[in-house]
Design a protein around this motif. Sequence first.
Motif, PDB file in Angstrom:
ATOM      1  N   PRO A  33      65.693  49.837  47.967  1.00 16.27           N
ATOM      2  CA  PRO A  33      65.070  48.420  48.795  1.00 16.27           C
ATOM      3  C   PRO A  33      65.297  47.498  47.873  1.00 16.27           C
ATOM      4  O   PRO A  33      65.309  47.377  46.549  1.00 16.27           O
ATOM      5  N   LEU A  34      65.481  46.141  48.710  1.00 11.77           N
ATOM      6  CA  LEU A  34      65.613  44.738  47.726  1.00 11.77           C
ATOM      7  C   LEU A  34      64.493  43.894  48.122  1.00 11.77           C
ATOM      8  O   LEU A  34      64.009  43.973  49.453  1.00 11.77           O
ATOM      9  N   VAL A  35      64.114  43.129  47.161  1.00  8.66           N
ATOM     10  CA  VAL A  35      63.193  42.119  47.624  1.00  8.66           C
ATOM     11  C   VAL A  35      63.633  40.773  47.269  1.00  8.66           C
ATOM     12  O   VAL A  35      64.490  40.538  46.164  1.00  8.66           O
ATOM     13  N   LEU A  36      63.900  39.794  48.266  1.00 11.58           N
ATOM     14  CA  LEU A  36      64.582  38.749  48.143  1.00 11.58           C
ATOM     15  C   LEU A  36      63.781  37.449  48.234  1.00 11.58           C
ATOM     16  O   LEU A  36      62.768  37.455  49.121  1.00 11.58           O
ATOM     17  N   GLY A  65      61.317  52.026  43.086  1.00 10.75           N
ATOM     18  CA  GLY A  65      62.864  51.643  43.145  1.00 10.75           C
ATOM     19  C   GLY A  65      63.463  50.642  44.014  1.00 10.75           C
ATOM     20  O   GLY A  65      64.372  50.598  44.399  1.00 10.75           O
ATOM     21  N   ALA A  66      62.412  49.768  43.711  1.00  7.47           N
ATOM     22  CA  ALA A  66      62.929  48.210  44.466  1.00  7.47           C
ATOM     23  C   ALA A  66      63.516  47.407  43.446  1.00  7.47           C
ATOM     24  O   ALA A  66      63.206  47.293  42.403  1.00  7.47           O
ATOM     25  N   ALA A 154      57.454  46.506  49.667  1.00  8.53           N
ATOM     26  CA  ALA A 154      58.757  47.209  48.915  1.00  8.53           C
ATOM     27  C   ALA A 154      58.507  48.800  48.639  1.00  8.53           C
ATOM     28  O   ALA A 154      59.178  49.492  48.944  1.00  8.53           O
ATOM     29  N   ALA A 155      57.050  49.007  48.580  1.00  6.10           N
ATOM     30  CA  ALA A 155      56.837  50.660  48.515  1.00  6.10           C
ATOM     31  C   ALA A 155      56.625  51.115  49.730  1.00  6.10           C
ATOM     32  O   ALA A 155      57.212  52.640  49.495  1.00  6.10           O
ATOM     33  N   GLU A 156      56.836  50.573  50.778  1.00  7.13           N
ATOM     34  CA  GLU A 156      56.940  51.359  52.124  1.00  7.13           C
ATOM     35  C   GLU A 156      58.476  51.184  52.678  1.00  7.13           C
ATOM     36  O   GLU A 156      58.554  51.797  53.579  1.00  7.13           O
ATOM     37  N   ALA A 157      59.021  50.329  52.108  1.00  8.87           N
ATOM     38  CA  ALA A 157      60.730  50.340  52.661  1.00  8.87           C
ATOM     39  C   ALA A 157      61.319  51.454  52.344  1.00  8.87           C
ATOM     40  O   ALA A 157      61.344  52.026  51.759  1.00  8.87           O
TER      41      ALA A 157
END
Length: 157
Positions: A33-36, A65-66, A154-157
């Motif tokens: 996953p990504l955080v933008l 892992g994000a 992010a943890a749930e993505a």
Amino acid sequence: MVNTGDDAPDFSAPVANGDIEEFDLEAELDDGPLVLAFFPGAFTSVCTNEMCTFRDNLSQFEDVGADVFGVSRDTPFTLNEFRAQNDLNFGLISDLNRDIIEAFDVEMDFDALGVYGVAKRSVFVINADGEVTYSWVTDDPGVEPNYEEVAQAAAEA
């Protein structure tokens, strides 16, 4: 506007990561996953605080892992200097032509300042399938995201 449950708009753009390289959303999603985190402009007080808060909490994202990336209209050269001066340890995507800002529909103007077409402060979490699993957008550039909420998303993505 891009909302939770939508497919993230695909894009490629320069990323300032100490060097200047090409960022490709689809390829980056292979890593998880990504955080933008979109922000109006480097070297401004609230934007600096926001990016430094992501820096200080980066382990929360790495642990699940994000990857975190900032996104603004600044040039990649400006973003590399911003990274260096603030010891940022994640990439900053340069959207000089506003293609990403327009695709995510997070464009705003500061009419009183004569500044147009910058990013609204906003955060999107995108899972490995390219689905937006979290979105937060504000019209008030002085408001920062809820960082714990972003980390949880992010943890749930």
